[in-house]
Write a protein that holds these residues in place. Structure first.
Motif, PDB file in Angstrom:
ATOM      1  N   UNK A  46     -25.407  -3.007   0.789  1.00  0.00           N
ATOM      2  CA  UNK A  46     -24.338  -2.225   0.152  1.00  0.00           C
ATOM      3  C   UNK A  46     -24.698  -0.757   0.321  1.00  0.00           C
ATOM      4  N   UNK A  47     -23.890  -0.037   1.080  1.00  0.00           N
ATOM      5  CA  UNK A  47     -24.200   1.354   1.411  1.00  0.00           C
ATOM      6  C   UNK A  47     -23.737   2.311   0.317  1.00  0.00           C
ATOM      7  N   UNK A  48     -22.618   2.038  -0.291  1.00  0.00           N
ATOM      8  CA  UNK A  48     -22.000   2.951  -1.254  1.00  0.00           C
ATOM      9  C   UNK A  48     -22.796   3.023  -2.554  1.00  0.00           C
ATOM     10  N   UNK A  49     -23.201   4.221  -2.995  1.00  0.00           N
ATOM     11  CA  UNK A  49     -23.938   4.343  -4.267  1.00  0.00           C
ATOM     12  C   UNK A  49     -23.000   4.168  -5.459  1.00  0.00           C
ATOM     13  N   UNK A  50     -23.580   3.844  -6.597  1.00  0.00           N
ATOM     14  CA  UNK A  50     -22.809   3.745  -7.830  1.00  0.00           C
ATOM     15  C   UNK A  50     -22.051   2.446  -7.999  1.00  0.00           C
ATOM     16  N   UNK A  51     -22.302   1.478  -7.116  1.00  0.00           N
ATOM     17  CA  UNK A  51     -21.652   0.175  -7.192  1.00  0.00           C
ATOM     18  C   UNK A  51     -22.734  -0.884  -7.377  1.00  0.00           C
ATOM     19  N   UNK A  52     -22.500  -1.832  -8.272  1.00  0.00           N
ATOM     20  CA  UNK A  52     -23.467  -2.893  -8.525  1.00  0.00           C
ATOM     21  C   UNK A  52     -22.831  -4.251  -8.298  1.00  0.00           C
ATOM     22  N   UNK A  53     -23.656  -5.226  -7.882  1.00  0.00           N
ATOM     23  CA  UNK A  53     -23.127  -6.564  -7.661  1.00  0.00           C
ATOM     24  C   UNK A  53     -24.135  -7.452  -6.954  1.00  0.00           C
ATOM     25  N   UNK A  54     -23.628  -8.459  -6.240  1.00  0.00           N
ATOM     26  CA  UNK A  54     -24.509  -9.411  -5.566  1.00  0.00           C
ATOM     27  C   UNK A  54     -23.870  -9.897  -4.265  1.00  0.00           C
ATOM     28  N   UNK A  55     -24.730 -10.411  -3.377  1.00  0.00           N
ATOM     29  CA  UNK A  55     -24.282 -10.966  -2.099  1.00  0.00           C
ATOM     30  C   UNK A  55     -24.208 -12.485  -2.176  1.00  0.00           C
ATOM     31  N   UNK A  56     -23.133 -13.053  -1.650  1.00  0.00           N
ATOM     32  CA  UNK A  56     -23.045 -14.487  -1.396  1.00  0.00           C
ATOM     33  C   UNK A  56     -23.117 -14.646   0.121  1.00  0.00           C
ATOM     34  N   UNK A  57     -24.271 -15.152   0.593  1.00  0.00           N
ATOM     35  CA  UNK A  57     -24.453 -15.266   2.042  1.00  0.00           C
ATOM     36  C   UNK A  57     -24.365 -16.726   2.502  1.00  0.00           C
ATOM     37  N   UNK A  58     -23.569 -17.519   1.769  1.00  0.00           N
ATOM     38  CA  UNK A  58     -23.210 -18.894   2.102  1.00  0.00           C
ATOM     39  C   UNK A  58     -24.355 -19.889   1.905  1.00  0.00           C
ATOM     40  N   UNK A  59     -25.573 -19.471   2.121  1.00  0.00           N
ATOM     41  CA  UNK A  59     -26.727 -20.327   1.883  1.00  0.00           C
ATOM     42  C   UNK A  59     -27.204 -20.201   0.438  1.00  0.00           C
ATOM     43  N   UNK A  60     -26.714 -19.205  -0.251  1.00  0.00           N
ATOM     44  CA  UNK A  60     -27.123 -18.920  -1.614  1.00  0.00           C
ATOM     45  C   UNK A  60     -26.600 -17.562  -2.036  1.00  0.00           C
ATOM     46  N   UNK A  61     -27.027 -17.103  -3.203  1.00  0.00           N
ATOM     47  CA  UNK A  61     -26.621 -15.800  -3.722  1.00  0.00           C
ATOM     48  C   UNK A  61     -27.850 -14.927  -3.929  1.00  0.00           C
ATOM     49  N   UNK A  62     -27.742 -13.649  -3.601  1.00  0.00           N
ATOM     50  CA  UNK A  62     -28.826 -12.688  -3.790  1.00  0.00           C
ATOM     51  C   UNK A  62     -28.379 -11.665  -4.816  1.00  0.00           C
ATOM     52  N   UNK A  63     -29.033 -11.623  -5.964  1.00  0.00           N
ATOM     53  CA  UNK A  63     -28.651 -10.701  -7.034  1.00  0.00           C
ATOM     54  C   UNK A  63     -29.243  -9.325  -6.768  1.00  0.00           C
ATOM     55  N   UNK A  64     -28.841  -8.759  -5.641  1.00  0.00           N
ATOM     56  CA  UNK A  64     -29.359  -7.476  -5.204  1.00  0.00           C
ATOM     57  C   UNK A  64     -28.360  -6.846  -4.243  1.00  0.00           C
ATOM     58  N   UNK A  65     -28.515  -5.549  -4.003  1.00  0.00           N
ATOM     59  CA  UNK A  65     -27.612  -4.848  -3.088  1.00  0.00           C
ATOM     60  C   UNK A  65     -27.963  -5.093  -1.626  1.00  0.00           C
ATOM     61  N   UNK A  66     -29.189  -5.563  -1.373  1.00  0.00           N
ATOM     62  CA  UNK A  66     -29.661  -5.730   0.002  1.00  0.00           C
ATOM     63  C   UNK A  66     -30.440  -7.026   0.124  1.00  0.00           C
ATOM     64  N   UNK A  67     -30.159  -7.799   1.174  1.00  0.00           N
ATOM     65  CA  UNK A  67     -30.847  -9.065   1.367  1.00  0.00           C
ATOM     66  C   UNK A  67     -31.012  -9.329   2.865  1.00  0.00           C
TER      67      UNK A  67
END
Length: 276
Positions: free
Chosen positions: A68-89
């Motif tokens: 996630x490049x944009x600052x000031x945004x929070x969330x998580x990635x769903x990369x189909x194999x699982x979820x990463x509770x971070x901006x970068x995985x």
């Protein structure tokens, strides 16, 4: 004189009470203003302003970093194999072809989801061994699994009631349903797993039945197998999990053992498969 003194005392008490009431109102309104200020949220950007990045370690390779490049945004990635509770995985993806990954987050006052596509042309980074054990080294052609016993009662333990709880109870036999008397209706069926453009799961009720296509998610870290738009052999109620999620007891080149800790009947249940 006494009446005058009494009047003054009463008047002083009244004034103190009025003062306390006024102070109390001031505190209440002050506290309310503070709460309103704290709960007022604004978006830092809009969905169009959220920039996602996907980088492959080699051109078309399967080692991918999502960011996630944009600052000031929070969330998580769903990369189909699982979820990463971070901006970068960073992860190794097992499926060639076009893959879509999703970032879900908050802009400040509202939630959003945004996707990014990545083209994988080569599996140049080795997968975890569990993937090869499940689908074979030829991941596109895949592998077929059948019950390790049956299809008629044969005394073996391949579809049976077990103790509820954790996977350590998978071999705690309570009732040998398949081996003793009551095999599932699809005991002669088969299941096929492959990674030909997607994580494909195909169910066959018996040897002559048409295949029913679904998908699967192998969670290597948590040792679970999720079946989507279908279910495994012997999942008839109340034995299986209607959500299609199973604990992996064992996964080798030749053996797949699955377990549910509590089925609809309130017991555990164990499935023992072998590679065809």
């Amino acid at each position: 004189m006494v009446k005058l003194i009494t009047y003054k005392i009463k008047n002083m008490k009244f004034n103190k009470i009025i003062s306390l009431v006024i102070v109390s109102f001031m505190l209440v309104f002050s506290a309310c203003d503070s709460i309103v200020d704290e709960e007022y949220l604004e978006n830092s950007t809009d969905v169009a302003g959220v920039e996602l990045s996907a980088t492959q370690s080699t051109p078309g390779g399967n080692k991918i970093t999502l960011d996630l490049v944009t600052p000031g945004v929070n969330g998580y990635w769903d990369y189909n194999l699982g979820k990463a509770l971070t901006d970068k995985v960073t992860f190794i993806y097992p499926i060639p072809g076009n893959a879509t990954f999703t970032f879900t987050g908050t802009l400040g006052s509202e939630f959003f989801s945004k996707t990014i596509d990545v083209q994988i042309d080569q599996l140049d980074n080795a997968l975890d061994q569990d993937w090869y054990d499940l689908v074979s080294d030829d991941t596109a052609n895949g592998k077929t699994w059948v019950f390790n016993g049956g299809p008629s009662p044969d005394g073996k333990m391949w579809w049976f009631m077990s103790a509820p709880g954790g996977t350590e109870n998978a071999w705690s036999l309570w009732w040998n349903a398949g081996g003793d008397c009551c095999p599932p209706i699809d005991a002669a069926g088969k299941m096929h797993f492959d990674l030909n453009g997607a994580a494909n799961f195909t169910y066959y009720a018996d040897e002559g039945a048409a295949g029913q296509l679904g998908s699967f998610v192998l969670d290597v870290k948590n040792q679970t197998l999720q079946i989507n738009n279908g279910n495994i052999l012997g999942a008839e109620e109340p034995r299986g999990n209607p959500d299609g999620l199973y604990n992996i007891v064992s996964l080798t080149e030749d053996e797949l053992i699955l377990y549910v800790p509590t089925n609809a009947g309130g017991t555990g249940w164990t499935w023992v498969f072998k590679a065809l």
